[in-house]
Write a protein that holds these residues in place. Sequence first.
Motif, PDB file in Angstrom:
ATOM      1  N   SER A 352       0.830  -1.198   0.000  1.00  0.00           N
ATOM      2  CA  SER A 352       0.000   0.000   0.000  1.00  0.00           C
ATOM      3  C   SER A 352       0.870   1.255   0.000  1.00  0.00           C
ATOM      4  N   LEU A 353       0.271   2.371  -0.407  1.00  0.00           N
ATOM      5  CA  LEU A 353       0.986   3.649  -0.345  1.00  0.00           C
ATOM      6  C   LEU A 353       1.381   3.978   1.087  1.00  0.00           C
ATOM      7  N   ALA A 354       0.483   3.698   2.034  1.00  0.00           N
ATOM      8  CA  ALA A 354       0.778   4.000   3.440  1.00  0.00           C
ATOM      9  C   ALA A 354       2.022   3.257   3.910  1.00  0.00           C
ATOM     10  N   ASP A 355       2.215   2.013   3.434  1.00  0.00           N
ATOM     11  CA  ASP A 355       3.398   1.236   3.814  1.00  0.00           C
ATOM     12  C   ASP A 355       4.679   1.835   3.246  1.00  0.00           C
ATOM     13  N   ARG A 356       4.549   2.580   2.175  1.00  0.00           N
ATOM     14  CA  ARG A 356       5.736   3.130   1.510  1.00  0.00           C
ATOM     15  C   ARG A 356       6.172   4.480   2.088  1.00  0.00           C
ATOM     16  N   VAL A 357       5.282   5.135   2.834  1.00  0.00           N
ATOM     17  CA  VAL A 357       5.561   6.495   3.309  1.00  0.00           C
ATOM     18  C   VAL A 357       6.878   6.571   4.072  1.00  0.00           C
ATOM     19  N   GLY A 358       7.136   5.583   4.932  1.00  0.00           N
ATOM     20  CA  GLY A 358       8.370   5.601   5.727  1.00  0.00           C
ATOM     21  C   GLY A 358       9.620   5.625   4.872  1.00  0.00           C
ATOM     22  N   GLY A 359       9.555   5.038   3.677  1.00  0.00           N
ATOM     23  CA  GLY A 359      10.722   5.006   2.795  1.00  0.00           C
ATOM     24  C   GLY A 359      11.112   6.366   2.268  1.00  0.00           C
ATOM     25  N   LEU A 360      10.195   7.338   2.339  1.00  0.00           N
ATOM     26  CA  LEU A 360      10.522   8.680   1.852  1.00  0.00           C
ATOM     27  C   LEU A 360      11.605   9.346   2.694  1.00  0.00           C
ATOM     28  N   ASP A 361      11.783   8.859   3.944  1.00  0.00           N
ATOM     29  CA  ASP A 361      12.835   9.421   4.802  1.00  0.00           C
ATOM     30  C   ASP A 361      14.230   9.073   4.296  1.00  0.00           C
ATOM     31  N   LYS A 362      14.310   8.138   3.355  1.00  0.00           N
ATOM     32  CA  LYS A 362      15.615   7.730   2.811  1.00  0.00           C
ATOM     33  C   LYS A 362      15.873   8.340   1.430  1.00  0.00           C
ATOM     34  N   VAL A 363      14.925   9.139   0.953  1.00  0.00           N
ATOM     35  CA  VAL A 363      15.069   9.752  -0.373  1.00  0.00           C
ATOM     36  C   VAL A 363      15.386  11.235  -0.200  1.00  0.00           C
ATOM     37  N   VAL A 364      16.552  11.656  -0.689  1.00  0.00           N
ATOM     38  CA  VAL A 364      16.956  13.057  -0.543  1.00  0.00           C
ATOM     39  C   VAL A 364      16.140  13.924  -1.502  1.00  0.00           C
ATOM     40  N   TYR A 365      15.561  14.983  -0.954  1.00  0.00           N
ATOM     41  CA  TYR A 365      14.841  15.964  -1.773  1.00  0.00           C
ATOM     42  C   TYR A 365      15.821  17.041  -2.228  1.00  0.00           C
ATOM     43  N   HIS A 366      16.515  17.657  -1.291  1.00  0.00           N
ATOM     44  CA  HIS A 366      17.533  18.672  -1.577  1.00  0.00           C
ATOM     45  C   HIS A 366      18.483  18.676  -0.397  1.00  0.00           C
ATOM     46  N   ASN A 367      19.776  18.785  -0.689  1.00  0.00           N
ATOM     47  CA  ASN A 367      20.747  18.640   0.408  1.00  0.00           C
ATOM     48  C   ASN A 367      20.612  19.713   1.483  1.00  0.00           C
ATOM     49  N   LYS A 368      19.955  20.835   1.156  1.00  0.00           N
ATOM     50  CA  LYS A 368      19.737  21.870   2.173  1.00  0.00           C
ATOM     51  C   LYS A 368      18.321  21.850   2.738  1.00  0.00           C
ATOM     52  N   LEU A 369      17.467  21.010   2.145  1.00  0.00           N
ATOM     53  CA  LEU A 369      16.069  20.992   2.575  1.00  0.00           C
ATOM     54  C   LEU A 369      15.617  19.619   3.055  1.00  0.00           C
ATOM     55  N   GLY A 370      16.556  18.682   3.146  1.00  0.00           N
ATOM     56  CA  GLY A 370      16.235  17.397   3.745  1.00  0.00           C
ATOM     57  C   GLY A 370      15.674  16.378   2.774  1.00  0.00           C
ATOM     58  N   THR A 371      14.951  15.407   3.329  1.00  0.00           N
ATOM     59  CA  THR A 371      14.442  14.280   2.565  1.00  0.00           C
ATOM     60  C   THR A 371      13.026  14.542   2.054  1.00  0.00           C
ATOM     61  N   GLN A 372      12.560  13.630   1.196  1.00  0.00           N
ATOM     62  CA  GLN A 372      11.172  13.703   0.747  1.00  0.00           C
ATOM     63  C   GLN A 372      10.221  13.501   1.917  1.00  0.00           C
ATOM     64  N   GLY A 373      10.654  12.708   2.908  1.00  0.00           N
ATOM     65  CA  GLY A 373       9.824  12.522   4.097  1.00  0.00           C
ATOM     66  C   GLY A 373       9.639  13.829   4.854  1.00  0.00           C
ATOM     67  N   GLU A 374      10.736  14.564   5.032  1.00  0.00           N
ATOM     68  CA  GLU A 374      10.646  15.863   5.714  1.00  0.00           C
ATOM     69  C   GLU A 374       9.807  16.844   4.895  1.00  0.00           C
ATOM     70  N   ARG A 375       9.989  16.783   3.599  1.00  0.00           N
ATOM     71  CA  ARG A 375       9.191  17.669   2.744  1.00  0.00           C
ATOM     72  C   ARG A 375       7.705  17.328   2.867  1.00  0.00           C
ATOM     73  N   SER A 376       7.375  16.051   2.851  1.00  0.00           N
ATOM     74  CA  SER A 376       5.970  15.655   2.996  1.00  0.00           C
ATOM     75  C   SER A 376       5.379  16.173   4.298  1.00  0.00           C
TER      76      SER A 376
END
Length: 701
Positions: A352-376
Amino acid sequence: MSTNKNLLVELFVEELPPKALKKLGEAFASTLAASLQSQGLVAAGAKVTPFASPRRLAVHVEGVAGKAADKAVQQKLMPVAVALDASGAPTPALLKKLAALGADASAVPNLKRTGDGKAEALFLDSVVPGATLAEGLQRALDEAIAKLPIPKVMSYQLADGWSSVNFVRPAHGLVALHGEAVVEIKALGLSAGRTTQGHRFEAAVSPVTLRDADSYAAQLESEGAVIASFDARRAEIARQLAAKATEQGLQPIDDEALLDEVTALVERPNVLLCRFEPEFLAVPQECLILTMKANQKYFPLLDAAGRLTHQFLVVSNIRPADASAVTGGNERVVRPRLADAKFFFDQDRKRSLADRVGGLDKVVYHNKLGTQGERSGRVRAIARRIGDQLGGAVLADAADRAALLAKADLLTDMVGEFPELQGVMGGYYARHDGEHEDIALAIEDHYRPRFAGDALPRNPVGLAVALADKLETLAGLFGIGQVPTGDKDPFALRRHALGVIRMLVEGGLPLDIHRLVGDAFAAFGPAHGQAQAEVGFFLRERLAGWLREQGYSVQEVEAVVESRPERWAEIPKRLAAVRAFAALPEAASLAAANKRVGNILKKSEAGAAVDVQPALLKEAAEAALFDALGAVQPAADAAFERGDYTESLLALAALKVPVDAFFDGVMVNADDAALRNNRLALLRRLHAAMNRVADLSRLAA
């Protein structure tokens, strides 16, 4: 004087880059023709016809002279005092100058003496012979080749084994015909002739020997099996696509870019009908359409409701008597592509999408703005606030949920293979997971509008998340100094700003722009004051540009935008009100007075009285203005409060006479401080009343 004839120039090359072909053909033709015109070999406005096929760039120009007309020129030589001695004889300096210009002492009696500044100077009248076609065309061809917008230059060796040249692709032939005659020019190691190549496999004659400049397109088509004109070939493909689709009661997908690219891949188009197994239609049609278009350059066929069918069209470059081998080959090629899409879709739905949300913390969004998880997390916070403002707790919760899941499809195999499908696949997977349809639609729409003219999100949840996503992007990137400059905008922030504007204005959202920007920056924490002001200015600047594109005048736009309205959904009504006000006979006078009031108030001392004291209204004109304001303002304010901005502004027209009388008969800056401050207070009240809808001073000439 030589007779004018039509000219044909062709460069025959190896396969040109398809996405650049149209632009290359147009640039080659226009540059070469412009150069001939500048040299006097062709008249302005002469008909220029470009040709571009996968293996040729060519141009046909009508009415080209064999030789340009001679030109009379007058050239300044030197001051008379330097050119002639005391006896009037030429000095060595003059003789040397004449020699450099191909003249001698015999030209001295014919030199003209003309006043030039403080001293007389000598001028030589001469005739410059016009360029021959061979000279002018060589210059024009060299310029056309040098200025081609080549995406990537190749370096290749010529036949002599020693020389090398740089060009978009290796060139193998050059044609230059003026009427029936060959023009002797050279380019890229080639000498011009009258022969060219037709289709690799289907030419009736090889090579094709051109009779004259005007027979080029017809001979290439009849003898070479090539439609040389890009536009004609494109039209023929479109005609065949429509005809073949109509035979099946279907319609080809509308994609101008794909049509351009396919036009650049074939010389003799032949549209064929192909099929794939209907079971693949269980995969979302966006996936199948994208893989067929992007990877195979096929045209999917849709039914009357816009649904994908299991039939598609291919544009072949050959016309065999039996096309089954061509159609069978294309059907075999597309099958693994569709099977991959089906595999990705089936695999993705196992989590499910909900199961995947935690993985966004391992995907870099921008080196000065953190991960996709932080962005979400930031997008969720902004979306919840927007949802609360638009629809209370229920909408806030829905926006929060959609924002939580919106980026999860970035971790799916399908989006990994086709990044263009992010959001779209999230919507499909959300439905599969049992999420509410509002949530699924919001996930699918939260990137909208992706480009100018794209549709807006379809429901309030989607609008909340899409707004939050774009505002978070603007706040984050402005916060780290990634501001667009000139034509550089690597993060597409202008597009994000336009998306915010369109959602607020076209979506009619009752949201305060200042609060929206503040909430976006609040998601990043404190200390972003300067960046926040920059985002506000950036959005207003884009808003003004967008409104001008909608047909509003500069004055109308400035009047509304510079008054800093908080709710941009009201802007169309404010603009309509300004336009209606500007049409009044009183408008010009009131706008000029408003500008004058503004200038007076800017210069006035800060401690002026806030309320007007009627007892201090000594002059009849100021008392009359006070009374007129008292009569007009309640109606104008009432109209403003109910959102009738046109009525609010029209009510102000009654102030023209008392305002004009005030400025004719009242000295604002009186010596008596009490009188002065009271008059300033009256002007402040007038200024506030006149500028609630828009800054009317912007309408002043």
